[in-house]
Every structure is written in C-alpha cells, then in structure tokens.
Design a protein around this motif. Structure first.
Motif, PDB file in Angstrom:
ATOM      1  N   ARG A 137       0.859  -1.185   0.000  1.00  0.00           N
ATOM      2  CA  ARG A 137       0.000   0.000   0.000  1.00  0.00           C
ATOM      3  C   ARG A 137       0.891   1.229   0.000  1.00  0.00           C
ATOM      4  N   THR A 138       0.637   2.164  -0.919  1.00  0.00           N
ATOM      5  CA  THR A 138       1.449   3.382  -0.911  1.00  0.00           C
ATOM      6  C   THR A 138       1.216   4.128   0.391  1.00  0.00           C
ATOM      7  N   SER A 139       2.209   4.876   0.795  1.00  0.00           N
ATOM      8  CA  SER A 139       2.279   5.415   2.150  1.00  0.00           C
ATOM      9  C   SER A 139       1.195   6.443   2.462  1.00  0.00           C
ATOM     10  N   ALA A 140       0.559   6.270   3.627  1.00  0.00           N
ATOM     11  CA  ALA A 140      -0.331   7.311   4.154  1.00  0.00           C
ATOM     12  C   ALA A 140       0.486   8.342   4.926  1.00  0.00           C
ATOM     13  N   TRP A 141       1.605   7.917   5.502  1.00  0.00           N
ATOM     14  CA  TRP A 141       2.454   8.816   6.298  1.00  0.00           C
ATOM     15  C   TRP A 141       3.024   9.949   5.441  1.00  0.00           C
ATOM     16  N   ASN A 142       3.265   9.668   4.163  1.00  0.00           N
ATOM     17  CA  ASN A 142       3.891  10.658   3.282  1.00  0.00           C
ATOM     18  C   ASN A 142       2.902  11.651   2.674  1.00  0.00           C
ATOM     19  N   GLN A 143       1.623  11.385   2.788  1.00  0.00           N
ATOM     20  CA  GLN A 143       0.657  12.230   2.089  1.00  0.00           C
ATOM     21  C   GLN A 143       0.485  13.574   2.779  1.00  0.00           C
ATOM     22  N   THR A 144       0.089  14.565   1.993  1.00  0.00           N
ATOM     23  CA  THR A 144      -0.058  15.921   2.518  1.00  0.00           C
ATOM     24  C   THR A 144      -1.420  16.495   2.161  1.00  0.00           C
ATOM     25  N   VAL A 145      -1.884  17.401   3.018  1.00  0.00           N
ATOM     26  CA  VAL A 145      -3.148  18.102   2.798  1.00  0.00           C
ATOM     27  C   VAL A 145      -2.943  19.258   1.825  1.00  0.00           C
ATOM     28  N   TYR A 146      -1.811  19.949   1.948  1.00  0.00           N
ATOM     29  CA  TYR A 146      -1.519  21.089   1.068  1.00  0.00           C
ATOM     30  C   TYR A 146      -0.824  20.609  -0.203  1.00  0.00           C
ATOM     31  N   ASP A 147      -1.124  21.300  -1.295  1.00  0.00           N
ATOM     32  CA  ASP A 147      -0.604  20.913  -2.609  1.00  0.00           C
ATOM     33  C   ASP A 147      -0.841  19.418  -2.838  1.00  0.00           C
ATOM     34  N   PRO A 148      -2.089  18.954  -2.661  1.00  0.00           N
ATOM     35  CA  PRO A 148      -2.346  17.510  -2.631  1.00  0.00           C
ATOM     36  C   PRO A 148      -2.053  16.792  -3.933  1.00  0.00           C
ATOM     37  N   HIS A 149      -1.994  17.527  -5.066  1.00  0.00           N
ATOM     38  CA  HIS A 149      -1.702  16.845  -6.320  1.00  0.00           C
ATOM     39  C   HIS A 149      -0.277  16.283  -6.342  1.00  0.00           C
ATOM     40  N   VAL A 150       0.578  16.794  -5.442  1.00  0.00           N
ATOM     41  CA  VAL A 150       1.915  16.206  -5.319  1.00  0.00           C
ATOM     42  C   VAL A 150       1.807  14.763  -4.823  1.00  0.00           C
ATOM     43  N   ASN A 151       0.709  14.447  -4.121  1.00  0.00           N
ATOM     44  CA  ASN A 151       0.505  13.063  -3.683  1.00  0.00           C
ATOM     45  C   ASN A 151       0.472  12.102  -4.864  1.00  0.00           C
ATOM     46  N   LEU A 152       0.037  12.607  -6.033  1.00  0.00           N
ATOM     47  CA  LEU A 152       0.067  11.788  -7.249  1.00  0.00           C
ATOM     48  C   LEU A 152       1.479  11.296  -7.532  1.00  0.00           C
ATOM     49  N   LEU A 153       2.423  12.202  -7.412  1.00  0.00           N
ATOM     50  CA  LEU A 153       3.813  11.885  -7.749  1.00  0.00           C
ATOM     51  C   LEU A 153       4.423  10.968  -6.696  1.00  0.00           C
ATOM     52  N   ARG A 154       4.114  11.257  -5.430  1.00  0.00           N
ATOM     53  CA  ARG A 154       4.627  10.388  -4.368  1.00  0.00           C
ATOM     54  C   ARG A 154       4.125   8.960  -4.564  1.00  0.00           C
ATOM     55  N   ALA A 155       2.816   8.835  -4.792  1.00  0.00           N
ATOM     56  CA  ALA A 155       2.228   7.502  -4.943  1.00  0.00           C
ATOM     57  C   ALA A 155       2.784   6.784  -6.166  1.00  0.00           C
ATOM     58  N   THR A 156       3.135   7.536  -7.204  1.00  0.00           N
ATOM     59  CA  THR A 156       3.678   6.915  -8.408  1.00  0.00           C
ATOM     60  C   THR A 156       5.035   6.272  -8.134  1.00  0.00           C
ATOM     61  N   THR A 157       5.922   6.987  -7.444  1.00  0.00           N
ATOM     62  CA  THR A 157       7.234   6.399  -7.141  1.00  0.00           C
ATOM     63  C   THR A 157       7.084   5.224  -6.183  1.00  0.00           C
ATOM     64  N   GLU A 158       6.161   5.340  -5.230  1.00  0.00           N
ATOM     65  CA  GLU A 158       5.943   4.252  -4.275  1.00  0.00           C
ATOM     66  C   GLU A 158       5.375   3.016  -4.978  1.00  0.00           C
ATOM     67  N   ALA A 159       4.453   3.257  -5.912  1.00  0.00           N
ATOM     68  CA  ALA A 159       3.881   2.141  -6.664  1.00  0.00           C
ATOM     69  C   ALA A 159       4.935   1.480  -7.545  1.00  0.00           C
ATOM     70  N   PHE A 160       5.794   2.291  -8.150  1.00  0.00           N
ATOM     71  CA  PHE A 160       6.848   1.758  -9.011  1.00  0.00           C
ATOM     72  C   PHE A 160       7.779   0.849  -8.213  1.00  0.00           C
ATOM     73  N   SER A 161       8.196   1.310  -7.034  1.00  0.00           N
ATOM     74  CA  SER A 161       9.089   0.471  -6.228  1.00  0.00           C
ATOM     75  C   SER A 161       8.356  -0.775  -5.724  1.00  0.00           C
ATOM     76  N   SER A 162       7.046  -0.667  -5.479  1.00  0.00           N
ATOM     77  CA  SER A 162       6.266  -1.840  -5.065  1.00  0.00           C
ATOM     78  C   SER A 162       6.264  -2.893  -6.166  1.00  0.00           C
ATOM     79  N   ALA A 163       6.048  -2.440  -7.403  1.00  0.00           N
ATOM     80  CA  ALA A 163       6.008  -3.375  -8.527  1.00  0.00           C
ATOM     81  C   ALA A 163       7.390  -3.955  -8.816  1.00  0.00           C
ATOM     82  N   VAL A 164       8.403  -3.127  -8.813  1.00  0.00           N
ATOM     83  CA  VAL A 164       9.767  -3.617  -9.062  1.00  0.00           C
ATOM     84  C   VAL A 164      10.187  -4.576  -7.949  1.00  0.00           C
TER      85      VAL A 164
END
Length: 712
Positions: free
Chosen positions: A334-361
């Motif tokens: 599961r991509t991290s809930a600890w890393n997510q932010t309320v401000y500038d939330p669209h950055v969460n898209l990018l965080r989740a993408t790198t986390e998902a990539f490492s999960s798949a790899v």
C-alpha cells in the motif's frame, strides 16, 4: 578476412578498456570536494542505520549468499513465480473508502470495468469492532471505511461481482469471524462455491493492538477463533487466507522500513506459534498468512525491503519445518499514508507513483495506490481513475512486467537487499529474545523503537533535510484548496438504521435466536456463525454471541499514528485562520540592502522560507542606507523585518538598522537572512532576534514567529 571478422575487429569489447581503479576515482572525487570529508558529503545515512555509498562495485556483492537464487525457487528473494509478472501481473486492489453499501457498489462497479480486478474492503470502526451501525456512535458510521451490518448489506456492496472469479481482500482484523460468516452466507445464498473464492478475510489482532492500544477480548480467545477459521478455510475455502499481518501501524508511526518489516515478521511468528499450539501444522498455517506493508518514497530502499521480506519469511518458515511451497510469501503493498499531505495535494500523485513503481519492481502480489485526495474526502471518480491508471501505465507502458525481477543483478540493489535483510533480522532476533511480539509490545519495546525513529524524522523534517514538496518546501500560497467534504453523520446513521430495521424484521426470530444460542455455547464457532448469518443475524449479534465466553483484552501503549507533514500543515492552517480573522495574510517586510545582485539570493530564500508558514513578504527594491530601510519597514506596518544582504556587508549594515528598528518599535521582530557565525552574538546584541538560513529549524522558527506576530 571475412565480413564477420572485419565486423568483429571493428567492434570494441570491454576487455580492451582497462578498468579505472577505485583509488583513482577517489582522488578525483576528493579534489572536487575541496577538503570536505567524503563520508559526510557522499555517504547517506538512513533511518535503517545503513550507509548508502555514492557508487557500488562488483566487490560490494562478492559473497552474498542469495545471488545465485532464481525466481520461483526458495528462498524466493527474486519472486515466488518463475515468470514473475510476465504471465500474471499484480492484483489491482484499490481501497474504496465509501461509507454505505450503495455508494461502495457504485464505485466498485465503475472501477472494476476500468482496470481494477480485485475487491479491497476497508471497514469502518464499528464494523471492525463488531458493532451494528444503529448501535454505534453516529460520527463513526462510515468514517474511513464501509459500514456493513448484515448479509444484505454485503450483498448490496458486492452486487454484480462474481465471487468465484474476483479476488476479495477484507481487512477484517478482530471481526474476521463475523465477516467470514457474512461472506460464506452470501456465497451460499448465491449458489456459488466457497472452494472457488479467492482472497483473504484476515485476522491481525497484534497490529490492531499496536494501533489502538487495546483489544476487545483476550488473545487466547482470539487465537482460538483464528485457529478455527484457519482449519475451516483449509477444508472449505482453500484459496482464502485467514491471517493478515499489517505493518501499517508501525509505518504510520514513523518507523523505518526495517522496523516495519521486523515487527511484521515477529507478529507472524507469534501467530505461527499460537496456531501450532492449537494443533495446526506449519504447512497449514504459513500459506494462510498475507502480509501487508506500507511503501514509502525511498525508492531503492523499498525495492530492497520487499525482496528481503520474501527471503526472511522463507528462512522463518523453513526453520519451522515448512515446505518450499509454504515458504512463499503473499505480499500486499500500500502506498504510504504517512507521506501524504493536505496542502498541494496533487503532489501526492507523484509520491504515490514512485511508491507504486518500487512496489512493482520489488515484486508485490497486490497493490493499492492511494488517490491524491484520500486525506480530504472520499476519493472522487477522477482521483480514483488516476490512481487506477497508474497501475495500468506501470503494466502497459513501462514494460517492467516483461522482465522477471527487474532490479535483480544491480550491485546497489543486491547489496542493499542484503543490508536491509540483516538489519531487519537483527531487530527480529531482539524481539525473539524478549519472548516474542506480545511480550515486546507489553514492555513497550517496539513502541520505543518507532518513537525514536519518528523523533529523528521530525527533527529532519523541521530543518527541511527531509522535504515535503508543497508543505515544508516550495509552498504554493495561491493554491485552490480542496475542501474536506461535509458529512451529515446523523442522516447517514439514520439511513443505515432504517436498512437494519427492515433486515431484522425480515428474519425468523426463532431460528435466528436458536442459531445465536448455538454460537454462544462454543464448539465450532465458524459453522455456527455462518448458520446465524444465514438465519438473519446481524454482524453485531453474531459478534456478541461469539464473544459470550470472552475475557478482558490486553491494554498497551499504542503506536502514535501521524503524518510527516502535519507540523507544517498546522502552521499553514494557523495562517489561514488569521486571514479569515484579519482579511489578509500575515506579512513580513524584507529590508533588502544594496543592488539586486547583493540582496536577491537571500531575499528569495527568505520569501520561500516564510511562505512555508503561510506568511507573505513585502519585497521592495534595494535600499541604499540603513535609515532608509528602517523608515520603510516601520511605515509598512509589518510585525517582522528580515534584513537581506551579504555576509561581508552585514557588519556595517546590521547594527544601525536593527538598533533603529528596535528603538522605534521594541516589539518588532528583527530577523537576519543568513548565519554569519563570527558576528551572531554581536548582531543579537544589536537587536536581531533570529536567523533564517539553510540549517535553521524552520518549523520551530516559524512557530515562534507566528506566536509573536499574533498569528497562532
């Protein structure tokens, strides 16, 4: 010579190029460092206490015992299948935190037709606690998950889903017995085969204990139910796992990757021993366990951790005498809930993408990618679509599914996998010395380990060594906020209560009570619970009857769940509340001294630094004299001033400017951009209150500034 010989002669081979000795590289690097220590500048120290080198060589993997292993073969470091994702990709198991069965079903049916291929049920707190919706606190019904109280609720939530072909993962924890009963009753009512149902209805009492600090009943009773569920599943639903081990409580408390892994492994070992004590074999137990880990943004560390997890689990199961088949780890990420932010939330898209990539790899078996807005509202159709499509892009466009163990063979990844494994194993062994995970939790040892790491993280976040884009670095004060959704909890509970009332009225009271009496008398609780569900008993009624013989549950100090950016989000929230009261943002005046080239670098830095706290700057052109700057600052009405220039000019500029400002307004806050170490005390004596610089504690300084400015 033939054409082929000519071609071969023209093609250089690696053997023609002599290797550059490491010592020569170090000499060149040391020259570039100009006397700065190599260890400080180029070696990265991690929260796992692993030193990351700037470069890895063949020598760094020499002698690693796992290098000769192959995918699909024990110890499964390179994956549990010989062909990895080439023949079957990971399950797209997106959580849908919808509140009611109707809302959940609408979202599920839409998403299952657009890329999702597994059901991932997250339940609200009353459901997890075995409390019917009409008996729960209104504010908890549907909060953060799905409210389910009956077989009819579950049927409505899963309407249109073929349970024989669609895997279903239910995060049931202490409600695993009651939820298994509801699911089995639904499958029977639909005329489907339980033997074809695939997924998990997982119990995980120790992770719940770590998260909440208490359990509703004694562990001995819980383990008894776990053993019965596991035995029942082996005979009736062989593709359904009954035990889940979640690392999320530790991750969400700020743990390192090795701590989360070690505590998950220790939890699983506790479950193995408890099940063995109740007559189950390791080959019955291990395949019934599903691990669920959070994946953060440290890309290579997370890849290494997932690979090491399979290796260590195989080692543990083998030590218990498990077969090679039983040594295979079932791993959800599961991509991290600890890393997510309320401000500038669209950055969460990018965080989740790198986390998902490492999960798949790293080779997860199923994956949830967090929608960017899950902190603020029930994710809407757009955010769910983007999260789902991240799975699809990884599968279809990045081509990582065409290679088995794509990170395998990298000197860095292989060395890091070994380091992560050794660190996690050392922590695991320490828990074993303490008598296992239960005793360690009772003694508070895992809690202390997590708290110590969380404290280190907080210090680095406060100083912006650890960066949250949009929160403690590069804030966007002009962003359009996504407002949290307004929820009428009373109306939601009333809706759920009405459905429950109708369901209760439709049941045969005599048959239902007889089934509940049988359940409360002990014996085979699983079959009795299923019969009660078939007779029309609600989740709460089944749970109450099943716990008739329960003793008081344990209580410990819980892991303190939080998010990394919360302290900085509090600063922004305070500034926004100030805007609502006053009508404008808190302002700080920049006393920019000299021409643009003299002050711009530090003025820009100070502007960005203050914006993290929601503070605007008044940014004039450069002043020629301290008197001119002081007059303009005082006229601005700002409650704080930042002097911006260069270290060589500060001795001449700062004392007269700071003194004039303080003399005219003793309550004015005077800051200096930079930290000229040789003059700090003299500048403080002249009236400078604090310094804005790269190594400053940004969170502490801004918190103090807000209080002095009347913002907080």
């Amino acid at each position: 010579m033939s054409d082929q010989q000519l071609a071969d002669a023209a093609t250089p081979t690696f053997s023609e190029f002599p290797p550059t000795p490491y010592e020569e590289w170090r000499k060149v690097v040391d020259k570039f460092l100009k006397g700065a220590p190599f260890e400080k500048r180029l070696i990265t120290k991690t929260y796992e206490e692993i030193d990351l080198q700037p470069m890895y060589r063949r020598e760094d993997v020499a002698g690693l015992p796992h290098l000769d292993s192959l995918p699909g073969f024990a110890p499964y470091l390179r994956g549990t299948s010989p062909l990895g994702y080439v023949t079957q990709s990971w399950d797209v198991a997106q959580e849908l935190p919808c509140a009611t069965p109707a809302e959940f079903n609408a979202a599920l049916r839409a998403d299952m037709s657009r890329g999702q291929n597994a059901v991932n049920l997250v339940l609200d707190h009353p459901t997890l606690s075995g409390v019917d919706a009409d008996q729960a606190h209104a504010g908890e019904v549907g909060k953060g998950g799905l409210s389910i109280s009956s077989v009819t609720d579950l049927a409505q939530a899963l309407d249109g889903i073929d349970l024989e072909t669609t895997p279903i993962y239910i995060q049931a924890s202490a409600s695993a017995l009651t939820f298994t009963a509801l699911l089995a009753a639904l499958v029977k009512q639909q005329g489907k085969s339980l033997a074809k149902v695939r997924g998990a209805v997982g119990m995980d009492p120790l992770s719940q204990l770590a998260r909440d600090g208490h359990l509703s009943r004694d562990l001995d009773g819980i383990y008894g139910v776990m053993a019965q569920l596991t035995t029942w599943a082996a005979a009736n639903a062989p593709q359904v796992q009954t035990i889940t081990v979640q690392g999320h409580p530790y991750h969400n408390g700020g743990a390192s990757t090795t701590q989360e892994l070690a505590f998950a492994l220790a939890t699983a070992v506790e479950y193995i021993r408890a099940m063995q004590n109740r007559g189950l074999s390791i080959d019955d137990i291990a395949p019934r366990i599903r691990f669920s880990l959070s994946v953060g943004t440290n890309f290579f560390m997370e890849i290494a951790r997932l690979r090491a997890a399979r290796l260590l689990w195989a080692k543990i199961v083998k030590a218990f005498g498990g077969s090679e088949q039983a040594q295979k780890m079932s791993l959800h990420a599961r991509t991290s809930a600890w890393n997510q932010t309320v401000y500038d939330p669209h950055v969460n898209l990018l965080r989740a993408t790198t986390e998902a990539f490492s999960s798949a790899v790293g080779g997860c078996d199923s994956l949830h990618i967090s929608p960017f807005d899950e902190l603020l509202r029930t994710p809407d159709e757009f955010s769910r679509r983007i999260a789902r499509n991240t799975h699809t892009v990884l599968r279809e466009e990045s081509h990582i599914t065409r290679t088995v163990d794509p990170a395998g063979g990298s000197w860095y990844v292989e060395n890091l996998t070994d380091s992560v494994g050794r660190k996690a194993w050392a922590l695991f062994q320490e828990i074993e010395k303490q008598g296992g995970m239960v005793k360690a939790l009772e003694a508070g040892w895992p809690q202390k380990q997590v708290a110590d790491t969380a404290t280190k993280r907080a210090a680095n976040i406060a100083k912006r060594k650890d960066i949250f884009i949009g929160s403690n670095m590069y804030p966007n004060l002009k962003e359009t906020r996504i407002e949290p959704e307004a929820v009428d909890f009373a109306a939601r509970q009333a809706e759920r209560a009405a459905a429950l009332s109708q369901y209760r009225a439709s049941a045969n009271a005599g048959q239902k009570q007889a089934a509940l009496d049988t359940l409360s008398q002990g014996g085979n609780k699983v079959e009795a619970a299923i019969q009660a569900a078939l007779a029309g008993a609600t989740l709460g009624e089944i749970a109450h009857a099943a716990r008739a013989d329960a003793k008081t549950g344990p209580t410990i100090t819980p892991i303190c769940a939080h998010r990394g950016a919360q302290a900085f989000e509090a600063l922004r929230e305070a500034a926004e509340a100030y805007v609502a009261r006053v009508g404008q943002r808190p302002q700080v005046f920049l006393a920019t001294m000299g021409p643009l080239t003299q002050h711009k670098g530090r003025a820009d830095f100070a502007t960005a630094f203050l914006a993290v706290g929601g503070i605007e700057t008044i940014y004039p052109a450069g002043f020629t004299t301290p008197d001119e700057a002081a007059d303009a600052a005082l006229a601005s009405g700002a409650k704080a001033v930042v002097i911006c220039s260069t270290d060589p000019t500060y001795p001449e500029l700062v004392p007269p400017l700071a003194q004039k400002l303080k003399h005219a307004n003793p309550g004015l806050i005077v800051l200096l951009a930079g930290y000229p170490a040789d003059h700090v005390e003299a500048f403080k004596a002249a009236g400078v209150d604090d310094f804005i610089h790269l190594n400053a504690n940004c969170q502490s300084l801004l918190s103090t500034l807000q209080k002095k400015m009347g913002v907080a």
